[in-house]
Design a protein around this motif. Structure first.
Motif, mmCIF file in Angstrom:
data_model
loop_
_atom_site.group_PDB
_atom_site.id
_atom_site.type_symbol
_atom_site.label_atom_id
_atom_site.label_comp_id
_atom_site.label_asym_id
_atom_site.label_seq_id
_atom_site.Cartn_x
_atom_site.Cartn_y
_atom_site.Cartn_z
ATOM 1 N N MET A 298 117.559 98.058 -12.372
ATOM 2 C CA MET A 298 116.494 98.933 -11.995
ATOM 3 C C MET A 298 116.891 100.352 -12.434
ATOM 4 S SD MET A 298 114.924 99.854 -8.207
ATOM 5 C CE MET A 298 115.836 98.545 -7.518
ATOM 6 N N LEU A 299 115.918 101.073 -13.021
ATOM 7 C CA LEU A 299 116.180 102.451 -13.427
ATOM 8 C C LEU A 299 116.386 103.310 -12.183
ATOM 9 C CD1 LEU A 299 116.367 104.575 -15.673
ATOM 10 C CD2 LEU A 299 113.900 104.858 -15.467
ATOM 11 N N ALA A 300 117.554 103.933 -12.080
ATOM 12 C CA ALA A 300 117.881 104.734 -10.906
ATOM 13 C C ALA A 300 117.600 106.222 -11.123
ATOM 14 C CB ALA A 300 119.338 104.542 -10.530
ATOM 15 N N ARG A 301 117.948 106.706 -12.335
ATOM 16 C CA ARG A 301 117.722 108.132 -12.596
ATOM 17 C C ARG A 301 117.802 108.411 -14.098
ATOM 18 N NH1 ARG A 301 121.593 107.407 -9.642
ATOM 19 N NH2 ARG A 301 123.762 107.439 -10.190
ATOM 20 N N ILE A 302 117.202 109.534 -14.465
ATOM 21 C CA ILE A 302 117.258 110.035 -15.839
ATOM 22 C C ILE A 302 117.828 111.436 -15.778
ATOM 23 C CG2 ILE A 302 115.955 110.668 -17.894
ATOM 24 C CD1 ILE A 302 113.867 108.572 -17.092
ATOM 25 N N THR A 303 118.930 111.644 -16.475
ATOM 26 C CA THR A 303 119.583 112.942 -16.520
ATOM 27 C C THR A 303 119.381 113.528 -17.910
ATOM 28 O OG1 THR A 303 121.274 112.089 -15.019
ATOM 29 C CG2 THR A 303 121.765 114.153 -16.145
ATOM 30 N N HIS A 304 118.896 114.753 -17.964
ATOM 31 C CA HIS A 304 118.690 115.396 -19.257
ATOM 32 C C HIS A 304 120.032 115.852 -19.814
ATOM 33 C CE1 HIS A 304 114.386 115.244 -18.882
ATOM 34 N NE2 HIS A 304 114.491 115.721 -17.661
ATOM 35 N N GLY A 305 120.321 115.394 -21.016
ATOM 36 C CA GLY A 305 121.545 115.787 -21.685
ATOM 37 C C GLY A 305 121.267 116.876 -22.706
ATOM 38 N N ALA A 306 122.286 117.233 -23.436
ATOM 39 C CA ALA A 306 122.148 118.265 -24.468
ATOM 40 C C ALA A 306 121.616 117.659 -25.759
ATOM 41 C CB ALA A 306 123.513 118.905 -24.710
#
Length: 53
Positions: free
Chosen positions: A1-9
């Motif tokens: 299950m998708l838990a989170r999306i973190t924006h990277g560089a």
């Protein structure tokens, strides 16, 4: 299950998936750049290639 999306560089996202059964974690780096806007695709689309007449 998708838990989170973190924006990277540099137009990347890190997507973290967690398993609710075994509590395993898997991370995937996703490219956000549009492939149709790349220099190669842009050159190909605006080159000498023409639709048949």
């Amino acid at each position: 299950m998708l838990a989170r999306i973190t924006h990277g560089a540099w137009d990347f996202d890190i997507r973290t998936f967690e398993c609710p059964v075994c509590t395993g974690i898997h991370q995937v780096v996703a490219d956000l750049a549009d492939p149709m806007k790349s220099p190669k695709a842009n050159g190909w689309l605006h080159g000498q290639l023409q639709a048949p007449k």
